[in-house]
Design an enzyme around this catalytic site. Sequence first.
Site: not given
Ligand code: PLP
Length: 419
Positions: A239, A273, A275-276, A312, A316, A344-345
């Site tokens: 997150g 966890e 990601g971004r 995106r 969003y 086409c949107e």
């Molecule tokens: N963990 C879970 C369960 C998620 O659903 C997500 C993203 O939706 C992430 C980790 C990764 O989130 P982020 O990319 O914001 O770090």
Amino acid sequence: MHEFKYLNNHLYCERVKVEDVARKHGTPLYLYSYHTLMDHFLKLKTAFKAIEPLICFSVKANSNLALLRAMVDKGAGLDIVSGGELYRALKAGCAPEKIVYASVGKTDEEIEEAIKRNILFFNVESVPELENINRIAAEQERVVNVAIRINPDVEPKTHKFISTGKLTNKFGIDFKTAEKIFKQCYDYSNVRLNGVHIHIGSQITVADPFVAAITKVVKFIEKLKKENIHLQYLNIGGGLGIIYDKETPQTAQKFAVKVLPLLAKTGLKIIMEPGRFIVGNAGILVTKVLYIKSTPLKKFVIVDAGMNDLIRPALYSAYHQILPLKKAEARGRLEKVDVVGPICESGDFLAKDRLMPKLKAGDYLAVMGSGAYGFSMSSNYNSRRRAAEVLVSKDKARVVRKREDYKDLARNERLPLFL
Ligand code: PLP
């Protein structure tokens, strides 16, 4: 911090001129910087060194095998949400004991496979899912690790589509129900209920929602302890936000200062966890201007990347900085345009009312910060081939996914005999 910079008015990725890659491999094209990716991963690892968490990169953010392998090689685990992501995680060489599996809708087939492969644990999102995992584990004569995903009901201060930690969201289990589950753990004889998980949302740029959620969950862990229920894992999800526009997100170091004391006192193995945070600014989408179209009310810059390549902005209203590969100061004043794709949107745009240097057909643009939820959310809408992906390290650019061809589009389709 990222390694996309202008040198003599040309945009470079590390030591590679982006335009050279665009001309060689065509557009639209995703381009990643290996060293930016590694830098972000290692910054997080260093900031949390004191508790040595298992950092499970969230595969949904970017599931390219080469990027996954790069992180796995540096000790990362992976956070998955489907059988397909399990397949990718294993193919990338991730040890199963470093894989954690979330998702509100795991199928029997997916659960069976994950158990067979010996993943570290499931993040369980509902009582029926827990019962199902217990049943499948019993059929396989196995006992499997489970972390209960708690919905801590905190406001993550982000876009409503990427908020996941409020009780109105479909994710996780409320504290009361979770407590009941832990107290009835003997009902689930093929499940080792030994962890809790939270993930409150994505692109969160301030620490307070994390602190609020972790504080609540730490209290919960202490309450369980008093009931003689002892856990092994605390998974704090992902997150962490990044800079797309004018955000001032916390650094890994500042985030660690806020949450480390809370995490350390649990004595549990901490899982993260992200990601971004790791991959977002490590990638750009390169696109070419096809036409400039002026209407009585607007000027449109029509490019060859559409919402099927990067959804995106449409999904969003996300902001992505758009830079010309060739710095265009010499071409005079900025003008207000919509940068739109060929789909086409009317929702097919990359930027609206954006001040851009004067552009012409054939110019190349970089859509910055496209490394996370870019290619992984792309589709074949309008029967468009998915873009190529290229990974740069120092002065080398290597294709890590080739552009789809037209045969790929119809590969799984069959004409029935009656036609
Ligand atoms: N963990 C879970 C369960 C998620 O659903 C997500 C993203 O939706 C992430 C980790 C990764 O989130 P982020 O990319 O914001 O770090």
